[in-house]
Scaffold this active site. Structure first.
Site, PDB file in Angstrom:
ATOM      1  N   LYS A  11      -3.896  -0.570   4.726  1.00  0.00           N
ATOM      2  CA  LYS A  11      -3.797  -0.023   3.370  1.00  0.00           C
ATOM      3  C   LYS A  11      -3.864  -1.155   2.350  1.00  0.00           C
ATOM      4  O   LYS A  11      -3.323  -2.242   2.566  1.00  0.00           O
ATOM      5  CB  LYS A  11      -2.487   0.748   3.223  1.00  0.00           C
ATOM      6  CG  LYS A  11      -2.360   1.471   1.904  1.00  0.00           C
ATOM      7  CD  LYS A  11      -1.117   2.313   1.867  1.00  0.00           C
ATOM      8  CE  LYS A  11       0.129   1.483   1.914  1.00  0.00           C
ATOM      9  NZ  LYS A  11       1.349   2.277   1.702  1.00  0.00           N
ATOM     10  N   GLU A  12      -4.517  -0.924   1.241  1.00  0.00           N
ATOM     11  CA  GLU A  12      -4.712  -1.964   0.247  1.00  0.00           C
ATOM     12  C   GLU A  12      -3.394  -2.481  -0.308  1.00  0.00           C
ATOM     13  O   GLU A  12      -2.507  -1.725  -0.676  1.00  0.00           O
ATOM     14  CB  GLU A  12      -5.567  -1.425  -0.900  1.00  0.00           C
ATOM     15  CG  GLU A  12      -5.906  -2.502  -1.896  1.00  0.00           C
ATOM     16  CD  GLU A  12      -7.012  -2.063  -2.811  1.00  0.00           C
ATOM     17  OE1 GLU A  12      -7.294  -2.800  -3.769  1.00  0.00           O
ATOM     18  OE2 GLU A  12      -7.587  -0.993  -2.595  1.00  0.00           O
TER      19      GLU A  12
END
Length: 620
Positions: free
Chosen positions: A24-25
């Site tokens: 996930k960013e």
């Protein structure tokens, strides 16, 4: 058959320990710039854009300096550190030779970039040889290995923060493709093994190492000699690596001044498909106007932020209103009073859910059926289990049948009809270009749509139409002025770019303002091409005839005269009414001067003088 075999709709919160969650960013970055300061970096040069010779050390420093300036605007929460290796002096917590961590007072080893850091780093070349020094830090006899030490120091700096919430990266600048090439075989193998192990230890901790090699004019950097194994490139990636490096350096020097906003959920929506069946969706804002940011008011003596408070004052007594303020809505000849709670209750006409009404063919949706930026919708199983499966079934069926969903959305804003358009996933060699999901388009009501021809036509008179020849000439002009490969992503907001350039100049005490390119200006060279000039002239001739220049000049003068007369005629009746009721004093000076300009009256004097001049002209 699985509904979602590639997990493109998988919810990012459903399994915190999964690989999907780990990818996930991150919300921020921790970056360490490692710069080779060996004598070879100073002696090796390459031509710049203006054909001047620049040393590799200067290129690395200028790239980092530009990156730091962009960081303050792009990602102001990111934290950075600057570390030189192959130096005469040493400055690091591990007390390792040949490694110098550059910093300024009142700042941690890795921290957010400050104005003083950027200013001092900008001029570091002037005093680098004297204060820090350059020497080869890899010595065979003493087993000194400055590259190993630099990776150790960088890894220690990046202990701050968690890899789950932040990206950790090392940018390595060097022009030495074989740092142990001059060593004896046994020493070379030992140093290579220990250095690669140090790099692997850092990568195992979630730290990525990115190499930015600087090639000589007559010899390209040979990454296969050593650095291929250090950064973990496989044979398929080698051919694409060196071309991408040049672009990466250019991107660092020419980074667009643009705030990078955190990608967070804008709203959580309950999508009611029918009675008894609803799913959960997350809404994301993909398009919003960029602004310079909020202004912070400071105290003039202490320079500390001040707290802004608002008070309501009674116009009759001048006293501060303590009771809850009531609001009025004019209706006929009386003012209807409402409390804030009553207004809030009146606006709330629905539950706030998104309720499905039905489906229509995509051909029924027009481009102008879009009231404001859309919201991107993605399913979530966090609250309602099974939301993803139901969403996938709808999503794929809508794409196959070419349909969009019509729904009613009653959120905190005024409730609207919306169109839900399924968007398929788009991938390229570089990865995902567009994610799968749905775009929620806000549709207009019948009251919102305006007929253009109604505003520009008179009763009984047909609206003007273009002739076939005029249409042909307009089409030829459009073909000549067609923009190839146009994308709005190519154009930066010139006002914002200048705003950030001014802030940078003030913060860093720069003598010259950084020049900003306005890419929205027309291409003068392209507009002067013979084919374009001819197409423009033919289009003008088809509209105005052979004397197009004279017609356009005289037409402009006539329109100006009529416009002024129209303003005077329309405005006189309004101003006469205002003069009768004594409300001219309620107008602004600009509005008063509008009447004076339309009637060719003097504009000088204060407001009272302007009002008396208007009253004299009207005859009051």
């Amino acid at each position: 058959m699985e509904l979602d075999p590639e997990d493109v709709f998988r919810d990012e919160d459903e399994d915190p320990e999964s690989d999907f969650f780990q990818e996930k960013e991150a919300s921020k970055e921790f970056v360490v710039y490692l710069i080779d300061a060996s004598p070879k970096m100073f002696s090796s040069t390459c031509p710049s854009e203006d054909d001047k010779q620049e040393s590799h050390f200067h290129i690395a420093v200028s790239c980092i300096a530009q990156s730091l300036k962009a960081h303050i605007i792009n990602r102001s929460n990111d934290e950075i550190a600057i570390c030189f290796f192959n130096t005469r002096e040493k400055k690091n917590l591990q007390d390792l030779n040949g490694v110098y961590v550059f910093n300024v007072p009142e700042r941690e080893g890795i921290d957010r970039p400050t104005a003083r850091l950027i200013k001092d780093f900008d001029v570091i070349e002037e005093s680098f040889i004297k204060d820090i020094g350059s020497q080869n830090g890899i010595v065979s006899d003493s087993r000194e290995n400055s590259l190993y030490s630099a990776l150790w120091v960088a890894q220690a700096l990046l202990r701050k923060g968690s890899t789950k919430t932040a990206d950790k990266r090392i940018f390595l600048f060097t022009n030495e493709d074989d740092p142990f090439g001059s060593m004896r075989i046994s020493v070379k193998e030992d140093m290579t093994r220990t250095t690669l192990q140090r790099a692997k230890d850092a990568q195992d901790l979630g730290i990525s190492i990115e190499l930015l090699p600087l090639s000589h004019p007559d010899k390209q950097f040979n990454i296969t000699l050593f650095y291929k194994d250090l950064i973990g490139l496989n044979s398929d990636e080698l051919t694409e690596f060196m071309p991408s490096v040049g672009q990466k350096l250019e991107d660092m020097k020419d980074q667009l001044k643009k705030r990078v906003l955190a990608k967070r959920i804008a709203k959580r929506i309950t999508f009611v498909l029918c009675d008894g069946l609803s799913i959960e969706l997350n809404g994301y804002a993909l398009l919003r106007p960029a602004s310079p940011g909020t202004i912070t008011w400071l105290d003039s003596t202490t320079n500390l932020p001040v707290k802004v408070e608002r008070s309501y004052i009674c116009t009759d007594t001048g006293a501060i209103m303590q009771e809850p303020i009531q609001r009025i809505q004019p209706y006929i000849n009386q003012n209807i009073m409402f409390t804030a709670a009553e207004i809030s209750q009146l606006k709330k006409i629905s539950t706030g859910h998104l309720r499905l009404l039905g489906f229509k063919p995509l051909s029924c949706l027009k481009d102008y059926h879009n009231m404001k930026p859309s919201t991107f919708l993605y399913p979530s199983d966090k609250e309602v289990i099974g939301s993803t499966r139901a969403f996938i079934a709808l999503h794929r069926s809508m794409i196959q049948l070419g349909r969009f969903a019509v729904a009613f959305y009653g959120g905190t804003t005024p409730p609207r009809l919306v169109a839900l358009i399924a968007q398929d996933e788009i991938e390229s060699d570089g990865g995902q270009v567009e994610p799968p999901g749905m775009n929620m388009i806000y549709l207009p009501y019948a009251n919102d749509i305006r007929d253009i021809e109604e505003l520009h036509s008179k009763p009984g008179v047909a609206a003007p139409r273009a002739s076939d020849d005029q249409l042909k000439k307009a089409s030829a002009l459009m073909r000549r002025l067609e923009l190839k490969d146009f994308s709005v992503c190519q154009f930066a907001n010139p006002a914002l770019q200048r705003h950030y350039a001014i802030l940078q100049a003030i913060a860093l005490d720069e003598d010259e303002l950084l020049e900003t390119r306005d890419e929205t200006l027309p291409d003068e060279e392209g507009m002067n091409r013979p084919g374009v000039v001819k197409a423009i002239e033919e289009f003008k001739r088809s509209i105005y005839g052979d004397d197009s220049d004279e017609e356009s000049d005289s037409g402009a003068k006539e329109k100006s005269r009529k416009r002024k007369a129209g303003v005077a005629d329309a405005g006189n009746s309004d101003f006469i009414e205002l003069a009768k009721t004594g409300k001219l004093k309620d107008l602004t000076v600009v509005e008063l001067k509008t009447y004076l300009t339309a009637n060719n009256l003097p504009l000088g004097g204060k407001k009272d003088v302007l009002i008396n001049r208007i009253l004299t002209h009207i005859g009051k």
